[in-house]
Design an enzyme around this catalytic site. Structure first.
Site, PDB file in Angstrom:
ATOM      1  N   LYS A 196     -13.489  -5.700  -7.889  1.00 55.58           N
ATOM      2  CA  LYS A 196     -14.312  -4.740  -7.313  1.00 55.58           C
ATOM      3  C   LYS A 196     -13.411  -3.497  -8.343  1.00 55.58           C
ATOM      4  O   LYS A 196     -14.656  -3.233  -8.734  1.00 55.58           O
ATOM      5  CB  LYS A 196     -14.384  -4.171  -6.156  1.00 55.58           C
ATOM      6  CG  LYS A 196     -15.294  -5.325  -5.626  1.00 55.58           C
ATOM      7  CD  LYS A 196     -15.182  -4.377  -3.699  1.00 55.58           C
ATOM      8  CE  LYS A 196     -15.392  -4.781  -2.921  1.00 55.58           C
ATOM      9  NZ  LYS A 196     -15.872  -5.669  -1.774  1.00 55.58           N
ATOM     10  N   LYS A 256       0.989  -1.119   0.197  1.00 56.15           N
ATOM     11  CA  LYS A 256      -0.150   0.147   0.095  1.00 56.15           C
ATOM     12  C   LYS A 256       0.786   1.731  -0.105  1.00 56.15           C
ATOM     13  O   LYS A 256       0.729   2.136  -0.952  1.00 56.15           O
ATOM     14  CB  LYS A 256      -0.406  -0.392   1.270  1.00 56.15           C
ATOM     15  CG  LYS A 256      -2.052  -1.214   1.013  1.00 56.15           C
ATOM     16  CD  LYS A 256      -3.641  -0.491   0.546  1.00 56.15           C
ATOM     17  CE  LYS A 256      -3.936  -2.019   0.253  1.00 56.15           C
ATOM     18  NZ  LYS A 256      -5.307  -2.180   0.526  1.00 56.15           N
ATOM     19  N   LYS A 283      -8.790 -12.811 -11.533  1.00 53.84           N
ATOM     20  CA  LYS A 283      -9.355 -12.253 -10.518  1.00 53.84           C
ATOM     21  C   LYS A 283     -10.929 -11.606 -10.857  1.00 53.84           C
ATOM     22  O   LYS A 283     -10.246 -10.187 -11.330  1.00 53.84           O
ATOM     23  CB  LYS A 283      -8.998 -13.161  -8.963  1.00 53.84           C
ATOM     24  CG  LYS A 283      -9.376 -11.551  -7.662  1.00 53.84           C
ATOM     25  CD  LYS A 283      -9.488 -11.451  -6.555  1.00 53.84           C
ATOM     26  CE  LYS A 283      -9.396 -10.955  -5.805  1.00 53.84           C
ATOM     27  NZ  LYS A 283     -10.627 -10.118  -6.138  1.00 53.84           N
TER      28      LYS A 283
HETATM   29  P1  ATP Z   1     -10.620  -5.322  -4.373  1.00 53.12           P
HETATM   30  O1  ATP Z   1     -10.122  -5.381  -5.746  1.00 53.12           O
HETATM   31  O2  ATP Z   1     -10.370  -3.945  -4.260  1.00 53.12           O
HETATM   32  O3  ATP Z   1      -9.410  -6.195  -3.747  1.00 53.12           O
HETATM   33  P2  ATP Z   1     -11.873  -7.222  -4.421  1.00 53.12           P
HETATM   34  O4  ATP Z   1     -12.771  -8.214  -5.490  1.00 53.12           O
HETATM   35  O5  ATP Z   1     -11.238  -8.112  -4.523  1.00 53.12           O
HETATM   36  O6  ATP Z   1     -12.332  -5.998  -3.686  1.00 53.12           O
HETATM   37  P3  ATP Z   1     -12.188  -7.431  -1.626  1.00 53.12           P
HETATM   38  O7  ATP Z   1     -12.663  -6.249  -1.012  1.00 53.12           O
HETATM   39  O8  ATP Z   1     -10.875  -7.126  -1.614  1.00 53.12           O
HETATM   40  O9  ATP Z   1     -12.836  -7.409  -2.447  1.00 53.12           O
HETATM   41  O10 ATP Z   1     -12.529  -9.132  -1.060  1.00 53.12           O
HETATM   42  C1  ATP Z   1     -13.379  -9.066   0.202  1.00 53.12           C
HETATM   43  C2  ATP Z   1     -14.030 -10.676   0.175  1.00 53.12           C
HETATM   44  O11 ATP Z   1     -14.177 -11.381  -0.882  1.00 53.12           O
HETATM   45  C3  ATP Z   1     -12.827 -11.438   0.598  1.00 53.12           C
HETATM   46  O12 ATP Z   1     -12.533 -11.599   1.610  1.00 53.12           O
HETATM   47  C4  ATP Z   1     -11.615 -11.893  -0.540  1.00 53.12           C
HETATM   48  O13 ATP Z   1     -11.298 -13.187   0.128  1.00 53.12           O
HETATM   49  C5  ATP Z   1     -13.688 -12.192  -1.566  1.00 53.12           C
HETATM   50  N1  ATP Z   1     -13.193 -11.606  -3.351  1.00 53.12           N
HETATM   51  C6  ATP Z   1     -12.606 -11.313  -3.833  1.00 53.12           C
HETATM   52  N2  ATP Z   1     -12.562 -11.446  -4.844  1.00 53.12           N
HETATM   53  C7  ATP Z   1     -13.560 -13.064  -5.076  1.00 53.12           C
HETATM   54  C8  ATP Z   1     -13.352 -13.627  -5.824  1.00 53.12           C
HETATM   55  N3  ATP Z   1     -12.835 -13.107  -7.281  1.00 53.12           N
HETATM   56  N4  ATP Z   1     -13.507 -14.803  -6.197  1.00 53.12           N
HETATM   57  C9  ATP Z   1     -13.938 -15.206  -4.868  1.00 53.12           C
HETATM   58  N5  ATP Z   1     -13.219 -14.849  -3.770  1.00 53.12           N
HETATM   59  C10 ATP Z   1     -13.178 -12.779  -3.669  1.00 53.12           C
HETATM   60 MG    MG Z   2      -9.248  -7.762  -2.194  1.00 51.86          MG
END
Ligand code: ATP
Ligand code: MG
Length: 324
Positions: free
Chosen positions: A199, A115, A196
């Site tokens: 968000k 970060k 993956k």
């Molecule tokens: P960012 O890209 O901002 O990190 P993110 O999509 O990874 O966002 P997070 O808020 O980091 O979302 O994750 C929230 C939860 O969802 C975490 O427990 C993470 O392990 C799970 N998660 C995130 N993306 C996936 C995915 N593609 N498949 C399964 N689990 C996921």
């Molecule tokens: Mg994440």
């Protein structure tokens, strides 16, 4: 009967995609509904302040993520659902932990290194002490398990170090927390199945998407196979295994083996099943977002319940370390 105490933090990031749902939210709902568990779920809004944020956006994202959790089945009567900032004991305990945690332990944390590279213009002290606040979040409730993804395992390890240090110096107080192994699951991006779904990535499939949006996004999903393991079709089948019926799963799995699968048919089936699966969710979320008072009262109730335990722990800590 002594219950299994479980605790999980939720990032204050607004709406959730289908990967968040299957990988985290759905598993939290199951933990919360299991009468053997006593669960604490909190939105880590204080942690959200460590990276750049806008007040209005933070307010909105916090409520939206709470509404989505409840709409997806997390029962705030069964689990304590609250905002981290409402239970000020978290910040107090974090300060105490700051004073027993060696700086070196914090400086070597992977998340801090990542970060501070990402936000070179905002390397604030909170970014560094993030893990002591997280240790406070966790140790406060003396949980038996902490359901986290792999990326957070190092933070649990730091909470164990803090617990050990505290116990050695002031007497046995905190059981060393253990990560609770979540079922590993990764939903890949529909546009680029080598990444993956995320968000911040391209065009995630949000669980609040309308049936039309779901259908549009799935239609465009990449189904080419390039042999590198980044297989879009496999990703769609994985979704079907979660949202489809047994006969549908059988039908498309056989089709794939025999090479007779029609991708458009798979996409249409999947779009319909996902849209149906989240129909109630969409309605409940809409209701909750239009009744902010109700959300506020749910959160106040959750904070009240968390505070009972938090106050006990903090009092015990203060006594042991000599604060009058
Ligand atoms: P960012 O890209 O901002 O990190 P993110 O999509 O990874 O966002 P997070 O808020 O980091 O979302 O994750 C929230 C939860 O969802 C975490 O427990 C993470 O392990 C799970 N998660 C995130 N993306 C996936 C995915 N593609 N498949 C399964 N689990 C996921
Ligand atoms: Mg994440």
């Amino acid at each position: 009967m002594k219950k299994n105490v479980m605790l999980a933090g939720i990032r204050a990031t607004g709406k959730l995609h289908i990967g968040n749902y299957l990988g985290a939210l759905k598993q939290f709902v199951e933990l919360g509904n299991d009468p053997k568990n006593e669960c604490y779920f909190f939105v880590a809004d204080l942690h959200a302040l460590t990276t750049p944020f806008e007040p209005d956006q933070l307010r909105h994202d916090t409520l939206e993520v709470v509404a989505e959790y409840i709409a997806a089945g997390l029962d705030p009567k069964k689990s304590a659902l609250f905002l981290q900032n409402h239970v000020s004991e978290h910040a107090e305990l974090a300060w105490i932990f700051n004073c027993i945690t060696p700086l070196g332990e914090l400086e070597r944390m992977t998340q801090y290194k990542d970060k501070s590279k990402q936000h070179k213009d905002n390397i604030n002290a909170g970014l560094l002490t993030y893990p002591t606040l997280m240790a406070a979040d966790i140790l406060m409730y003396k949980p038996n398990g902490v359901p986290v993804g792999d990326d957070q395992v190092q933070h649990i390890e730091l909470a164990r170090i803090v617990a050990r240090k505290f116990n050695n110096k002031f007497g046995q107080t905190f059981p060393e927390p253990k990560p609770y192994e979540r079922k590993p699951l990764r939903i890949m991006s529909l546009k680029d199945p080598s990444k993956k779904m995320s968000k911040t990535g391209d065009d995630a499939l949000w669980i609040s998407d309308s049936p039309e949006e779901i259908s549009r996004k799935l239609k465009k999903a990449v189904t080419a196979t390039d042999g590198s393991g980044s297989d879009g079709v496999e990703n769609l089948l994985l979704l079907l295994r979660h949202f489809g019926t047994k006969p549908q799963i059988q039908y498309f799995e056989d089709g794939l083996k025999q090479d007779t699968i029609k991708y458009s048919e798979l996409k249409e089936t999947l779009a319909k099943e996902i849209a149906d699966y989240f129909a109630d969710f969409r309605e409940r979320k809409r209701e909750l977002m239009s009744d902010k008072n109700k959300l506020a009262s749910i959160l106040a109730d959750g904070a009240g319940r968390a505070k009972q335990t938090a106050q006990e722990t903090l009092l015990e800590v203060k006594k042991k370390i000599g604060l009058l």
